[in-house]
Design an enzyme around this catalytic site. Sequence first.
Site, mmCIF file in Angstrom:
data_model
loop_
_atom_site.group_PDB
_atom_site.id
_atom_site.type_symbol
_atom_site.label_atom_id
_atom_site.label_comp_id
_atom_site.label_asym_id
_atom_site.label_seq_id
_atom_site.Cartn_x
_atom_site.Cartn_y
_atom_site.Cartn_z
ATOM 1 N N ASP A 201 14.392 46.430 53.686
ATOM 2 C CA ASP A 201 15.365 46.952 52.728
ATOM 3 C C ASP A 201 15.735 45.810 51.780
ATOM 4 O O ASP A 201 15.374 44.650 51.985
ATOM 5 C CB ASP A 201 16.595 47.533 53.442
ATOM 6 C CG ASP A 201 17.320 48.535 52.545
ATOM 7 O OD1 ASP A 201 17.088 48.532 51.310
ATOM 8 O OD2 ASP A 201 18.128 49.324 53.053
HETATM 9 C C1 BGC Z 1 19.081 50.810 50.161
HETATM 10 C C2 BGC Z 1 17.773 51.538 50.330
HETATM 11 C C3 BGC Z 1 17.064 51.634 49.015
HETATM 12 C C4 BGC Z 1 16.890 50.238 48.447
HETATM 13 C C5 BGC Z 1 16.150 50.220 47.138
HETATM 14 C C6 BGC Z 1 18.932 49.507 49.405
HETATM 15 O O1 BGC Z 1 20.165 48.971 49.080
HETATM 16 O O2 BGC Z 1 19.641 50.566 51.429
HETATM 17 O O3 BGC Z 1 18.000 52.806 50.870
HETATM 18 O O4 BGC Z 1 15.855 52.285 49.178
HETATM 19 O O5 BGC Z 1 18.150 49.659 48.248
HETATM 20 O O6 BGC Z 1 16.889 50.780 46.129
#
Ligand code: BGC
Length: 797
Positions: free
Chosen positions: A300
Amino acid sequence: MKKPSFAVACRLLISALILAPLCHISLAQAAPPSNAQLASPEINRKVEALLKKMTLEEKLGQLAQFSAGFATGPGASNQHWDDLVAKEQVGSFLNVVGADATNHYQHIAMEKSRLHIPLIFGLDVIHGDHTVFPIPLAVAASFDPKAAETVAHTGAVEARADGIPWVFSPMVDISRDARWGRIIESNGEDAYLSSAMARAWVRGYQQGDLSRPDSVAVSVKHFAAYGAALAGRDYNAVELSPITLRQVYLKPYQAAVAEGAATMMSSFNSINGVPATANPLIMTEILRKEWGFNGFVVSDWGAVAELINHSIGDGPTVARKALEAGVDMDMEGNLYGTAIAAQVRSGKVPESVVDEAVRRILRVKFVLGLFDHPYTEPGPAWEPTPERRALARQVAGETLVLLKNDPVEGVGKLLPFAGKTKSFALIGPLADDQRDMQGAWSQGNPQYVVTLRKALEERLGADHVLYAVGCGLLSGKDEVILNHASFGGSAAPSGSNQIPDDAKSIAEAVETAKKADVAVLALGESADWMEGEASSRVHLGFTGKQEDLLEAVAATGKPVILVVLAGRPLQIKWAGEHVPAILEAWSPGVEGGYAIADVLFGDVNPSGKLPASLPRAVGQEPLYYAQMPTGRPATGIDLSHIPTNSDEKFHSRYVDEENSALFPFGWGLSYTSFAYSTPEVSRQTIPAKEVMASGHSPVIKVGVDVRNTGSVAGTEVVQLYLRIPNVSVEQPVRELKGFTRVALAPGESKHVEFPLSFDELNFYNVDLKQVVEPTAYDVWVGGSSLATAHTTFQVVE
Ligand code: BGC
């Protein structure tokens, strides 16, 4: 290829010994590859040929992902992207959207770099792309996997046209705590429902063939158990027993992998003290060895670098730990790119570990056809087409949950509206708010959204709809005190979030209500400010002065219909007790207004069921129906129906509130009524050995007749719950193990059968083995988790 150093070999041996008791199943034979396309020998030959040509730096470039567009996390990097791409120091971008933007970088990758390896562009396409469907939690309320497939496929088509072959969806984190803002992206509290929906989302996106122009690779997130964040506070630690982790929390990810998910996303949280992003048990032993996952794992946003905050090492150490654990791509952390090369050269990190990560990423790029078709044809400006709008309306219609429709004295049931209702007061900050109807994580342009006001005015004529905003969604500083910007980064609340004078507006709304036959109130929470990531709440009621507004309008004596628009189960206790008709409408998307009006007027008979329990009080959270039994159950609360004397003090309950949900999992009414026969089993006894050998093949069927006893056609979500009593590990008081939607004409009856196999009948024992033990299973079938039609069958020696 270098041999692992002595130190590395020792480390691997030690971790294998530590993990062994936790993951006995890994000692069994490795599972077959989860995605056949990624296992293709032809693709693998291409990957190996390319890998041989790559320098270490180019390999590490494939493991790096950056956000070169808008930010969806803290501290987005800002670099000379063109140079980085030309030097092959980046393998993927996120948040770069549109044919022009993606083609720009792809041309550099394909034409100016040494090896011409295409970039893979990823984006959060969560509930449709430009055509915004209801939020995933709402889609789960449909109990209709086909609806999830529709949303996913429509999103895939639109994403592809935007140059995006890879979506960060579905989110399948079990969410049992309404305080956690990200419950909006989930399928709710139940492992069985979430698993069925997880599979459907993957099918819809990937179409079983990643090479199709209308399919995209998924990233199943957030692996693992992110939804169990302690206290419902986002990014917080997770503490779960190994049994609950496997029996509940891991199930939906496993289902998505079994459906061929191409990629996974690691989660931010630690699990029992080990951060998921550096967790070899989760990322390798379970995911790859047990489940046979053969795609790649992306971290993530910043999760690799955040391991430093988790205090498990400095930059180089955490980069090594994450990579060795099995996290292949580093999203917005820039640690793999900067901290691994030296460790490979010193022998601390075997180059084979880097190679394996590169292979996994290249395979996905090849299978998606990016080497042959790297560019996207520029298309016209986006506007949801009538066909897609129709799909959004249809799906939204299935997601609405009629929580309550009690008769009002002298009027009868308020819904659906009958011809005699002539004038409507439409009140509330969400009655005419385009932005908030879309919900969090929406790329769609709010200008296309149909609000409830627009839908009612079109249907009835503007003269018959008396509108009053009533109050703001937020009442100034209170709710946003800790939340300095909305997720999209807007500096100040917009739309109906805040209005100048709540008290004056409430008074005006009361006068408006007095002039109408009925008052429809559209209340809830702000999508921008209170739903989704980084939006945990400790107060789960209506925000701002909405509760005051509701009670003031109800005090006029006019019949009130409450439409709740929210991304989570709100705490609506007063309404539950005093308002005769309540419709849970979630964040219903671009066609939301029409879909709600369809239900209010009876064009669509509601069929949605709650995928997550609505609490009476925040203190009940985490609240879910599949509770473990207690030695001191309280009557009427424990669904196992163990009789007790609830007046006695020493029972498992609160002194100031009931244990039960205000509206429980699986709950949802219809404009008709359904009757269930006593369920019957196809056989009374089954030898345990036969069940153990059955895998996915049914060993017993539970049949039930469901009859529409009312005067209008309707669809019932027939639900089957099991309890496995008297076995070596205590089991929940009941668990969903089957559901199906059944459409019935008035008076019509249908026979419904639920096939059950090892999959539904097993549980994890203390050795973490999936087993079946001799016992009498309880079976309930009905229209909610309160189902009472009961039967049993025996599993015998
Ligand atoms: C979130 C994810 C997301 C990623 C990219 C993160 O902050 O937890 O769910 O896919 O950002 O945007």
